[in-house]
Design an enzyme around this catalytic site. Structure first.
Site, PDB file in Angstrom:
ATOM      1  N   SER A 136      -2.865   3.995   6.355  1.00 12.30           N
ATOM      2  CA  SER A 136      -3.413   4.423   5.077  1.00 12.30           C
ATOM      3  C   SER A 136      -3.694   5.917   5.204  1.00 12.30           C
ATOM      4  CB  SER A 136      -4.703   3.646   4.812  1.00 12.30           C
ATOM      5  OG  SER A 136      -5.353   4.149   3.665  1.00 12.30           O
ATOM      6  N   LYS A 162       0.844   3.769   3.255  1.00 15.66           N
ATOM      7  CA  LYS A 162       0.031   3.664   2.031  1.00 15.66           C
ATOM      8  C   LYS A 162      -0.574   5.034   1.779  1.00 15.66           C
ATOM      9  CE  LYS A 162      -4.572   1.699   1.463  1.00 15.66           C
ATOM     10  NZ  LYS A 162      -5.378   0.462   1.677  1.00 15.66           N
ATOM     11  N   LYS A 164      -3.293   7.212  -0.697  1.00 17.86           N
ATOM     12  CA  LYS A 164      -4.371   7.097  -1.666  1.00 17.86           C
ATOM     13  C   LYS A 164      -3.968   7.891  -2.904  1.00 17.86           C
ATOM     14  CE  LYS A 164      -7.439   4.698   0.624  1.00 17.86           C
ATOM     15  NZ  LYS A 164      -7.977   3.428   0.111  1.00 17.86           N
ATOM     16  N   ASP A 189      -2.772   3.254  -3.245  1.00 15.04           N
ATOM     17  CA  ASP A 189      -4.086   2.597  -3.391  1.00 15.04           C
ATOM     18  C   ASP A 189      -4.983   3.491  -4.235  1.00 15.04           C
ATOM     19  OD1 ASP A 189      -6.495   1.244  -3.187  1.00 15.04           O
ATOM     20  OD2 ASP A 189      -6.628   1.345  -0.995  1.00 15.04           O
ATOM     21  N   GLU A 214      -2.318  -0.915  -5.152  1.00 16.77           N
ATOM     22  CA  GLU A 214      -3.568  -1.567  -4.751  1.00 16.77           C
ATOM     23  C   GLU A 214      -4.737  -1.169  -5.655  1.00 16.77           C
ATOM     24  OE1 GLU A 214      -4.247  -1.078  -0.549  1.00 16.77           O
ATOM     25  OE2 GLU A 214      -6.305  -1.787  -0.646  1.00 16.77           O
ATOM     26  N   ASP A 239      -7.833  -5.594  -3.747  1.00 16.84           N
ATOM     27  CA  ASP A 239      -8.687  -5.339  -2.584  1.00 16.84           C
ATOM     28  C   ASP A 239     -10.134  -5.621  -3.017  1.00 16.84           C
ATOM     29  OD1 ASP A 239     -10.374  -4.101  -0.711  1.00 16.84           O
ATOM     30  OD2 ASP A 239      -9.263  -2.244  -0.556  1.00 16.84           O
ATOM     31  N   LYS A 263     -10.089  -8.163   3.716  1.00 15.17           N
ATOM     32  CA  LYS A 263     -10.948  -7.395   4.615  1.00 15.17           C
ATOM     33  C   LYS A 263     -12.070  -8.307   5.070  1.00 15.17           C
ATOM     34  CE  LYS A 263     -10.075  -2.803   2.760  1.00 15.17           C
ATOM     35  NZ  LYS A 263     -10.583  -1.771   1.842  1.00 15.17           N
ATOM     36  N   GLY A 291      -8.277  -2.139   6.067  1.00 12.48           N
ATOM     37  CA  GLY A 291      -9.114  -1.443   7.050  1.00 12.48           C
ATOM     38  C   GLY A 291     -10.268  -0.743   6.369  1.00 12.48           C
TER      39      GLY A 291
HETATM   40  O1  OSB Z   1      -9.415   0.826  -0.027  1.00 12.96           O
HETATM   41  O2  OSB Z   1      -8.397   0.198   1.707  1.00 12.96           O
HETATM   42  C1  OSB Z   1      -9.283   0.884   1.197  1.00 12.96           C
HETATM   43  C2  OSB Z   1     -11.000   3.062   3.825  1.00 12.96           C
HETATM   44  C3  OSB Z   1     -12.305   3.008   3.385  1.00 12.96           C
HETATM   45  C4  OSB Z   1     -12.606   2.305   2.250  1.00 12.96           C
HETATM   46  C5  OSB Z   1     -11.597   1.655   1.547  1.00 12.96           C
HETATM   47  C6  OSB Z   1     -10.280   1.693   1.974  1.00 12.96           C
HETATM   48  C7  OSB Z   1      -9.986   2.432   3.123  1.00 12.96           C
HETATM   49  C8  OSB Z   1      -8.635   2.607   3.642  1.00 12.96           C
HETATM   50  C9  OSB Z   1      -8.540   2.999   5.079  1.00 12.96           C
HETATM   51  O3  OSB Z   1      -7.634   2.548   2.966  1.00 12.96           O
HETATM   52  C10 OSB Z   1      -7.944   1.967   5.947  1.00 12.96           C
HETATM   53  C11 OSB Z   1      -8.138   2.341   7.405  1.00 12.96           C
HETATM   54  O4  OSB Z   1      -7.344   3.147   7.894  1.00 12.96           O
HETATM   55  O5  OSB Z   1      -9.086   1.840   8.040  1.00 12.96           O
HETATM   56 MG    MG Z   2      -7.976  -0.502  -0.797  1.00 15.53          MG
END
Ligand code: OSB
Ligand code: MG
Length: 371
Positions: A136, A162, A164, A189, A214, A239, A263, A291
């Protein structure tokens, strides 16, 4: 097993690079760790995945500390539990607060697996030893920096990227990434940054062959997501909205998503995550492990969960070195050049705890024991 005591700690762990989403930027983690002791001298570790503020969900480090210390830990210590799966039910009087519950629930699963001398992933019922890993990548200062990061992760072997997205960092960015990397498995995402007024934008995103989009809409919505899914071809992945097996079933029946990100913290730990995995598998909805910028302890739990049969897509669980100069487990989590992580064979979470490193990062510590 009799739960003798629970040690709570807060550690501070600076990230190598800041991580930015549509809801904000994180530079240093404030992580609560739960260490559960039984009466026979065995122990298990869990991590609370709440963020530093109530922006991903309503839980955050300090709210979790109070909830764990005042309510959840006292509900569990002194109890004679038949198995780890029972611990989640013991905490049922507390509504919500799933990330707090997960810290204890997961520590009890680690403890139980250690008592039985089996790796946690086998104890959970995992069926694969090698799990597929993706990354991510947060919002960057410039599009060029994003392209450079993607190049690096693809070269390292990660199986999907992925990125953001948020208003102003979406269509143009995805266009550029696709132009540069026409073949990669790519997804976006949004962390709830959009509304149904953005349907025209999502229709344009349909042209870029994204694996999924996402959580585009509100963090607690499944109704509008169903409307959006009917309008676009790109599969929606939920999510934030999925906090339980019931949520997953409702979203599937409504048609709110075609994929689910699981998660551990968001659903309350392994006991509930197993239920989510079961309903999604029965309904042929693929899942993958999300994550939360976890330290090695949370990461190890994520690896164990990802071995369950329903986890057929690459997750957001990647190498320790992408986050920390030094992790709190040994060895750190590493990813093969095929973009996979091998589930460890040692009992419990399967990694050693670096207690002296944890000690040096600890800013507060409390022991909750039975009366
Ligand atoms: O939306 O998946 C998410 C990190 C913090 C809060 C929300 C998200 C995320 C990530 C990071 O996308 C995933 C990671 O590398 O741990
Ligand atoms: Mg997410």
């Amino acid at each position: 097993m009799i739960i003798k005591s629970i040690e709570l700690r807060e550690i501070r762990l600076p990230l190598i690079h800041f991580f930015e989403t549509s809801f904000g930027r994180t530079t240093e983690r404030r992580i609560i760790l739960a260490r559960v002791f039984d009466n026979d001298g065995a122990e298990g570790w869990g991590e609370c995945t709440a963020g530093e503020g109530p922006f991903y969900s309503d839980e955050w480090t300090d709210s979790c500390w109070s909830t764990l210390h005042e309510f959840l830990a006292p509900m569990v210590v002194g109890q004679n539990v038949e198995n780890a799966a029972q611990v989640f039910s013991l905490m049922r009087p507390v509504r919500g607060h799933r990330m707090s519950k997960a810290a204890i629930d997961n520590a009890c699963w680690d403890l139980e697996a250690k008592r039985m001398s089996v790796p946690l992933w086998k104890h959970l019922g995992g069926s694969r030893r090698e799990v597929a890993s993706g990354v991510s990548i947060g919002i960057q200062e410039t599009p060029e920096m994003l392209l450079e990061k993607i190049r690096k992760e693809i070269d390292a072997g990660y199986q999907r990227i992925k990125i953001k997205i948020k208003p102003g960092w979406d269509l143009r960015i995805i266009e550029r990434v696709r132009a540069e990397f026409p073949k990669i498995r790519l997804m976006g995402d949004a962390n709830s940054a959009y509304t149904l007024r953005d349907i025209p934008l999502f229709k344009q995103l349909d042209d870029f062959d994204l694996m999924m989009l996402e959580q585009p809409l509100s963090h607690d919505d499944i109704f509008d997501h169903a409307k959006l899914q009917r309008e676009i071809r790109t599969p929606i992945c939920l999510d934030e909205s999925i906090r339980s097996a019931e949520d997953a079933l409702h979203a599937i029946e409504l048609g709110s998503c075609r994929i689910i990100n699981v998660k551990l913290g968001r659903v309350g730990g392994h006991s509930e995550a197993k239920r989510v995995e079961q309903v999604t598998r029965e309904n042929e909805i693929p899942v993958w492990c999300g994550g939360m910028l976890e330290s090695g302890i949370g990461r190890a739990h994520n690896i164990a969960m990802s071995t369950l049969a329903g986890f057929t897509l690459p997750g957001d669980v990647s190498a320790s070195l992408r986050y920390w100069s030094q992790d709190i487990i040994e060895p750190p989590v590493i990813v093969s050049d095929r973009g996979t992580i091998i589930a460890p064979e040692k009992p419990g979470i399967g990694f050693d705890i670096n207690l002296s490193r944890i000690e040096s990062l600890t800013v507060r510590k409390e022991l909750v024991h039975s009366k």
